[in-house]
Structure formats: C-alpha cells, structure tokens
Design a protein around this motif. Structure first.
Motif, PDB file in Angstrom:
ATOM      1  N   MET A   1     -19.261  10.261 -11.332  1.00 24.60           N
ATOM      2  CA  MET A   1     -20.380   9.552 -11.974  1.00 24.60           C
ATOM      3  C   MET A   1     -21.687  10.054 -11.377  1.00 24.60           C
ATOM      4  SD  MET A   1     -21.076   5.455 -12.099  1.00 24.60           S
ATOM      5  CE  MET A   1     -22.499   4.811 -12.947  1.00 24.60           C
ATOM      6  N   ILE A   2     -22.639  10.432 -12.218  1.00 23.06           N
ATOM      7  CA  ILE A   2     -23.916  10.943 -11.742  1.00 23.06           C
ATOM      8  C   ILE A   2     -24.899   9.799 -11.533  1.00 23.06           C
ATOM      9  CG2 ILE A   2     -25.843  12.465 -12.288  1.00 23.06           C
ATOM     10  CD1 ILE A   2     -23.251  13.898 -11.612  1.00 23.06           C
ATOM     11  N   SER A   3     -25.217   9.054 -12.541  1.00 25.98           N
ATOM     12  CA  SER A   3     -26.124   7.918 -12.395  1.00 25.98           C
ATOM     13  C   SER A   3     -26.096   7.094 -13.660  1.00 25.98           C
ATOM     14  CB  SER A   3     -27.547   8.383 -12.099  1.00 25.98           C
ATOM     15  OG  SER A   3     -28.137   8.878 -13.284  1.00 25.98           O
ATOM     16  N   ILE A   4     -26.788   5.963 -13.626  1.00 30.89           N
ATOM     17  CA  ILE A   4     -26.836   5.090 -14.790  1.00 30.89           C
ATOM     18  C   ILE A   4     -27.588   5.762 -15.930  1.00 30.89           C
ATOM     19  CG2 ILE A   4     -27.705   2.864 -15.638  1.00 30.89           C
ATOM     20  CD1 ILE A   4     -27.369   1.812 -12.779  1.00 30.89           C
ATOM     21  N   THR A   5     -28.665   6.457 -15.617  1.00 29.73           N
ATOM     22  CA  THR A   5     -29.581   6.939 -16.646  1.00 29.73           C
ATOM     23  C   THR A   5     -29.493   8.431 -16.917  1.00 29.73           C
ATOM     24  OG1 THR A   5     -31.310   7.216 -14.987  1.00 29.73           O
ATOM     25  CG2 THR A   5     -31.241   5.119 -16.141  1.00 29.73           C
ATOM     26  N   GLN A   6     -28.803   9.172 -16.104  1.00 29.88           N
ATOM     27  CA  GLN A   6     -28.775  10.622 -16.283  1.00 29.88           C
ATOM     28  C   GLN A   6     -27.357  11.125 -16.088  1.00 29.88           C
ATOM     29  OE1 GLN A   6     -32.030  12.890 -14.587  1.00 29.88           O
ATOM     30  NE2 GLN A   6     -30.600  14.365 -13.800  1.00 29.88           N
ATOM     31  N   THR A   7     -26.807  11.755 -17.126  1.00 32.22           N
ATOM     32  CA  THR A   7     -25.433  12.223 -17.049  1.00 32.22           C
ATOM     33  C   THR A   7     -25.342  13.722 -16.838  1.00 32.22           C
ATOM     34  OG1 THR A   7     -25.360  12.400 -19.463  1.00 32.22           O
ATOM     35  CG2 THR A   7     -24.579  10.331 -18.474  1.00 32.22           C
ATOM     36  N   GLN A   8     -26.442  14.434 -17.059  1.00 32.38           N
ATOM     37  CA  GLN A   8     -26.449  15.876 -16.881  1.00 32.38           C
ATOM     38  C   GLN A   8     -27.426  16.250 -15.779  1.00 32.38           C
ATOM     39  OE1 GLN A   8     -24.436  18.112 -18.410  1.00 32.38           O
ATOM     40  NE2 GLN A   8     -25.272  19.603 -16.983  1.00 32.38           N
TER      41      GLN A   8
ATOM     42  N   ILE B   1     -42.546   8.758  -5.384  1.00 34.86           N
ATOM     43  CA  ILE B   1     -42.520   7.447  -6.021  1.00 34.86           C
ATOM     44  C   ILE B   1     -42.770   6.363  -4.977  1.00 34.86           C
ATOM     45  CG2 ILE B   1     -41.043   5.798  -7.246  1.00 34.86           C
ATOM     46  CD1 ILE B   1     -42.053   8.186  -8.948  1.00 34.86           C
ATOM     47  N   LYS B   2     -43.685   5.458  -5.291  1.00 35.75           N
ATOM     48  CA  LYS B   2     -44.070   4.405  -4.350  1.00 35.75           C
ATOM     49  C   LYS B   2     -43.440   3.054  -4.665  1.00 35.75           C
ATOM     50  CE  LYS B   2     -46.977   7.113  -2.134  1.00 35.75           C
ATOM     51  NZ  LYS B   2     -46.782   7.516  -0.727  1.00 35.75           N
ATOM     52  N   THR B   3     -42.950   2.872  -5.885  1.00 35.47           N
ATOM     53  CA  THR B   3     -42.316   1.605  -6.258  1.00 35.47           C
ATOM     54  C   THR B   3     -40.950   1.895  -6.865  1.00 35.47           C
ATOM     55  OG1 THR B   3     -43.452   1.646  -8.399  1.00 35.47           O
ATOM     56  CG2 THR B   3     -44.477   0.374  -6.619  1.00 35.47           C
ATOM     57  N   PHE B   4     -39.958   1.134  -6.417  1.00 33.68           N
ATOM     58  CA  PHE B   4     -38.573   1.367  -6.824  1.00 33.68           C
ATOM     59  C   PHE B   4     -37.962   0.117  -7.429  1.00 33.68           C
ATOM     60  CE2 PHE B   4     -39.313   4.554  -3.595  1.00 33.68           C
ATOM     61  CZ  PHE B   4     -38.590   5.662  -4.014  1.00 33.68           C
ATOM     62  N   LYS B   5     -37.019   0.328  -8.342  1.00 38.27           N
ATOM     63  CA  LYS B   5     -36.151  -0.744  -8.785  1.00 38.27           C
ATOM     64  C   LYS B   5     -35.164  -1.067  -7.661  1.00 38.27           C
ATOM     65  CE  LYS B   5     -36.251   0.935 -13.574  1.00 38.27           C
ATOM     66  NZ  LYS B   5     -35.440   1.470 -14.689  1.00 38.27           N
ATOM     67  N   THR B   6     -34.595  -2.250  -7.703  1.00 40.85           N
ATOM     68  CA  THR B   6     -33.616  -2.626  -6.673  1.00 40.85           C
ATOM     69  C   THR B   6     -32.197  -2.237  -7.072  1.00 40.85           C
ATOM     70  OG1 THR B   6     -33.450  -4.836  -7.637  1.00 40.85           O
ATOM     71  CG2 THR B   6     -35.036  -4.534  -5.826  1.00 40.85           C
ATOM     72  N   ASP B   7     -32.043  -1.559  -8.202  1.00 40.38           N
ATOM     73  CA  ASP B   7     -30.708  -1.148  -8.659  1.00 40.38           C
ATOM     74  C   ASP B   7     -29.998  -0.354  -7.576  1.00 40.38           C
ATOM     75  OD1 ASP B   7     -31.855  -2.171 -10.898  1.00 40.38           O
ATOM     76  OD2 ASP B   7     -31.548  -0.413 -12.164  1.00 40.38           O
ATOM     77  N   PRO B   8     -28.732  -0.662  -7.313  1.00 41.04           N
ATOM     78  CA  PRO B   8     -28.013   0.047  -6.249  1.00 41.04           C
ATOM     79  C   PRO B   8     -27.652   1.474  -6.640  1.00 41.04           C
ATOM     80  CG  PRO B   8     -26.521  -1.427  -7.401  1.00 41.04           C
ATOM     81  CD  PRO B   8     -27.900  -1.709  -7.958  1.00 41.04           C
ATOM     82  N   ILE B   9     -27.410   2.285  -5.626  1.00 42.87           N
ATOM     83  CA  ILE B   9     -26.863   3.628  -5.806  1.00 42.87           C
ATOM     84  C   ILE B   9     -25.358   3.526  -5.578  1.00 42.87           C
ATOM     85  CG2 ILE B   9     -26.830   5.989  -4.907  1.00 42.87           C
ATOM     86  CD1 ILE B   9     -29.712   5.567  -3.997  1.00 42.87           C
ATOM     87  N   THR B  10     -24.581   4.059  -6.490  1.00 41.99           N
ATOM     88  CA  THR B  10     -23.132   3.959  -6.338  1.00 41.99           C
ATOM     89  C   THR B  10     -22.666   4.717  -5.098  1.00 41.99           C
ATOM     90  OG1 THR B  10     -22.628   5.943  -7.638  1.00 41.99           O
ATOM     91  CG2 THR B  10     -22.863   3.858  -8.847  1.00 41.99           C
TER      92      THR B  10
ATOM     93  N   GLY C   1     -31.072  12.153 -11.137  1.00 40.68           N
ATOM     94  CA  GLY C   1     -31.649  11.003 -11.799  1.00 40.68           C
ATOM     95  C   GLY C   1     -32.256   9.974 -10.876  1.00 40.68           C
ATOM     96  N   LEU C   2     -32.411  10.301  -9.608  1.00 40.74           N
ATOM     97  CA  LEU C   2     -32.998   9.390  -8.629  1.00 40.74           C
ATOM     98  C   LEU C   2     -34.401   9.859  -8.246  1.00 40.74           C
ATOM     99  CD1 LEU C   2     -29.811   9.084  -6.438  1.00 40.74           C
ATOM    100  CD2 LEU C   2     -30.842   7.188  -7.706  1.00 40.74           C
TER     101      LEU C   2
ATOM    102  N   VAL D   1     -34.865   6.287  -1.272  1.00 40.74           N
ATOM    103  CA  VAL D   1     -34.186   6.879  -2.432  1.00 40.74           C
ATOM    104  C   VAL D   1     -33.751   5.760  -3.367  1.00 40.74           C
ATOM    105  CG1 VAL D   1     -32.315   8.369  -3.237  1.00 40.74           C
ATOM    106  CG2 VAL D   1     -33.320   8.758  -0.977  1.00 40.74           C
ATOM    107  N   GLY D   2     -34.047   5.907  -4.650  1.00 42.59           N
ATOM    108  CA  GLY D   2     -33.618   4.912  -5.623  1.00 42.59           C
ATOM    109  C   GLY D   2     -34.095   5.286  -7.006  1.00 42.59           C
ATOM    110  N   TYR D   3     -34.157   4.282  -7.874  1.00 39.04           N
ATOM    111  CA  TYR D   3     -34.599   4.492  -9.251  1.00 39.04           C
ATOM    112  C   TYR D   3     -36.055   4.066  -9.380  1.00 39.04           C
ATOM    113  CZ  TYR D   3     -29.638   5.091 -10.104  1.00 39.04           C
ATOM    114  OH  TYR D   3     -28.345   5.541 -10.057  1.00 39.04           O
TER     115      TYR D   3
END
Length: 221
Positions: free
Chosen positions: A1-8, A22-31, A157-158, A191-193
């Motif tokens: 699995m690559i990421s939620i939003t990017q498969t390639q 990037i200075k602001t991140f979502k709290t979505d976890p990284i698998t 995708g991160l 590192v995050g989204y």
C-alpha cells in the motif's frame, strides 16, 4: 500500500520539483507499511565509508511529540504530523566497532578482502584527520539521509518540512540522549499529509549563485 491519496509513486525529478516545506498537517496516520518503506528508503542514503553514523528517532507517541514541540519553540507541525523524524549524528561513529558494516559489505560482494583491509586502516586515519570537523561531517551524512526521506515521502504522497528552530540540548533530552554530549542534532523532519498546499516561492537565476570552474564565472544554462 502506498498511501490513501496516491497509488502511483512519483519519479525522482517530479518529487524534487513538487516538494514544498509544509507547515500544517492533517492528523491522518501513516500506515506501518508506508512508514517502513520510508525508513528503508531513508537508510539507503550514502554515508562516508558507509559508516551510517546517524541515529534516526521516529517520534510518534503523542506525549513525545508534545515534548519535542516544546523543545522546538512550540512549533505545531510536530504535534499535527503523525510522525517526526529526528536525525542525530554521531561524530565518533568511525571509532566504533565497524565489523558488522565491513562483514556486510563482504557478504554482499560490494567489497573484497583488500577493500576491507583498506577500510580498517583508512577509516581511523580519516576520522583522526578530521579533528574538530568530525561533528560537521557527521551532520553532513545525516542531512543526506534526511534528504532521501523528504524525496521518498513526496514520491509516496506524503509531505515534509526541514525544520529550523529547536534547542539541541532539549531535543536530546526528549530522545533520551541527554547524557551524550557529542551527539549532534542535524535536523527535525515532520512527515504526514499536507493540510494545505504551498506554492513554489521561486529560485534565483543560475547566474546569481552557480559558477563554472571558479566563483564569479556565472553559469547561465
């Protein structure tokens, strides 16, 4: 699995061109699978004599993130991002037992016995010759690994941010290295989204800071 939003995955030139701090991140976890892939690509970085003198601490516990943020003038990207990589550098790596590194190079076929014997002599000599530049060289190697991380993350995708603004002694306390005066903190990389995009602020023309053969002979492309 690559990421939620990017498969390639992006190719390297695209990742370089697209990456932003990037200075602001979502709290979505990284698998866990994606995190492992990031680690593998990070430690694939080259280092002097392949000594791999970095210590990379993956900060993901919420209390640890809060403490690391406090040690970084309360910058919130550490709290927001699911993971922050702390890149520490060991100036004394060349004085450690290098047997595992040398034996691994022999096993892979990358190095022969002649190379191994050369390294056994040349690494201590090189380290001794560095003198008070050992810290500088160790940080250099850690920064090369950090650059691998940010480009690998972008390709998958991160988003990332090379952070300035942290208090070294406090960061070392957070990561459990407060009793190691020689260890250097090279950089912190959340590192995050991305929570919001950032535009390319542009670069100076080549002729302003790129020269051919000698400074002052500008490269114009």
């Amino acid at each position: 699995m690559i990421s939620i939003t990017q498969t390639q995955p992006l190719d390297v030139p695209s990742a370089i061109a697209q990456r932003r701090s990037i200075k602001t991140f979502k709290t979505d976890p990284i698998t866990p699978e994606l995190l492992k892939q990031l680690v593998e690509l990070t430690v694939a970085a080259p280092s002097s004599f392949n000594m791999q003198g970095w210590q990379i601490i993956i900060v993901q516990d919420e209390a640890q993130k809060a403490a690391l943020s406090a040690a970084s003038w309360n910058q919130q990207q550490i709290v927001q991002a699911p993971v922050t990589f702390v890149f520490a550098a060991d100036p004394n790596a060349g004085e450690q037992d290098l047997t595992p590194i040398l034996e691994r190079g022999l096993e892979t076929g990358a190095w022969n016995e002649k190379t191994i014997n050369y390294f056994k002599t040349s690494i201590p000599q090189f380290q001794a010759g560095l003198g008070d530049k050992r810290r500088e060289y160790a940080i250099k190697d850690a920064m090369i690994a950090a650059t691998h991380l940010v480009l690998a993350a972008e390709s998958l995708g991160l988003s990332t941010c090379f952070m300035n603004g942290w208090i070294e002694d406090q960061v070392k306390e957070v990561i459990g290295a407060g009793d190691n005066p020689d260890l250097a903190i090279a950089v912190l990389v959340p590192v995050g989204y991305a929570a919001e995009p950032r535009l390319n602020p542009g670069r100076l023309p080549f002729s302003s800071n790129i020269s051919v053969d000698k400074i002052g002979n500008p490269y114009v492309g």
